[in-house]
Design an enzyme around this catalytic site. Structure first.
Site, short mmCIF file in Angstrom:
data_model
loop_
_atom_site.label_atom_id
_atom_site.label_comp_id
_atom_site.label_asym_id
_atom_site.label_seq_id
_atom_site.Cartn_x
_atom_site.Cartn_y
_atom_site.Cartn_z
N CYS A 156 -7.41 -0.38 -0.16
CA CYS A 156 -6.04 -0.21 1.38
C CYS A 156 -5.77 -1.13 2.34
O CYS A 156 -7.00 -0.19 3.01
CB CYS A 156 -5.44 0.72 0.98
SG CYS A 156 -4.00 1.85 1.91
N ASN A 163 -3.26 -5.85 -2.99
CA ASN A 163 -3.29 -5.22 -1.89
C ASN A 163 -2.05 -6.02 -0.54
O ASN A 163 -2.15 -6.69 -0.51
CB ASN A 163 -3.85 -4.38 -2.04
CG ASN A 163 -3.21 -2.86 -1.31
OD1 ASN A 163 -2.34 -2.71 -0.87
ND2 ASN A 163 -4.37 -2.02 -1.57
#
Length: 304
Positions: free
Chosen positions: A125, A188
């Site tokens: 992330c 991501n």
């Protein structure tokens, strides 16, 4: 025609809900399964509770959105209650987890192994709060260590979700495979990026920076899937900017065995799954392929 297998598990179709969208509660996860998804990935959660960042946490930009939620999490003890209520008869349930250390990942995995069909490790992330996130997924040795620690703890498939924010994503993917990952999720969100309010001169997000998702990141995601397919032997789940069946076909051709859909649900709602399934089936019916699995890696045909 749309049925396929991922890490030995049957899927009614190759479409999955991506982590972070409609994934905080069992009711919304079941809603997505009822709407045609073959699998759902819950919102990433951790061992302990984490409040995340203050609002505003998302902002729309050209080509997608930037978000900085900060990996808010109620903690594994609370989230287990939601996972217990996901109807796994309707589709495959996947838990997305994160942590600051290998021990964090292995502990959470051990707590939920009986409640889900697969575990996705969020090591990537770009807007995580201190101690977690993309710094892990940018280090091949640390990525390998975390995957190994989880594989030693559980006997269900483990996916490693990787960040595109690295010099060579192939190196990270190989490390995940060497650690025992059963599959790799690519990618991501991209970034971090930001948007500034020109009326005030202030960054719009409370965290200032966040991860970019949506249609604008799809070409990068496609390239990452294509590259990793050429150097690994485990299934790839493609994610990034999927809006329609043609996007799904492109990911399959690049080497993905399944795909995840996230940002587009904000605009289209969960109905996007049934719509894409219908049009993907029509595409296969009119093509040279008999099923989804025959499409995987088709863009590499000249290299085989």
């Amino acid at each position: 025609m749309l049925k396929t297998k991922l890490c030995g598990i049957d899927l009614e179709n190759p479409l999955m809900l991506a982590a972070g969208i409609l994934g905080s509660h069992a009711s919304s996860l079941n809603w997505v399964l009822d709407s045609g998804a073959g699998a759902v990935v819950c919102k990433s959660f951790s061992k302990d509770a984490n409040e995340g960042y203050n609002n505003p946490t998302t902002v729309e930009v050209e080509g997608g959105i930037i978000n900085a939620v900060g990996l808010s999490s109620p903690g594994v003890d609370v989230f287990k209650e939601e996972l217990e209520l996901v109807d796994r008869k309707k589709g495959v349930s996947i838990a997305s987890i994160y942590g600051a250390t290998a021990d964090d990942f292995s502990y959470v995995s051990s707590e939920i192994v009986d409640l889900v069909d697969m575990i996705e490790l969020n090591v990537s992330c770009p807007h995580a709060m201190s101690g977690c996130g993309s710094a892990i997924g940018q280090d091949p040795l640390l990525t390998k260590k975390i995957v190994q620690s989880v594989k030693e703890e559980v006997d269900i498939p483990v996916l490693a979700k990787l960040t595109p924010n690295v010099t060579d994503i192939k190196e990270i993917a190989i490390a995940a495979q060497e650690g025992g990952a059963d599959g790799i999720t690519l990618i991501n969100s991209l970034g971090p990026g930001m948007k500034i309010d020109i009326a005030t001169g202030n960054p719009i997000l409370s965290n200032k920076f966040g991860g970019m998702s949506g249609p604008a990141v799809k070409p990068i995601a496609i390239r990452c899937v294509y590259d990793v397919y050429s150097v690994t032997d485990i299934p790839i789940i493609g994610v990034g900017g999927i809006r329609n069946y043609a996007d799904v076909v492109e990911f399959l051709y690049a080497g993905a065995s399944a795909v995840q859909i996230g940002t587009s649900i904000i605009y289209e709602g969960p109905e996007i799954f049934n719509d894409i399934n219908r049009k993907l089936a029509e595409f296969i019916e009119d093509s040279q392929f008999n099923n989804v699995e025959e499409m995987v890696g088709f863009a590499h045909k000249g290299e085989l």
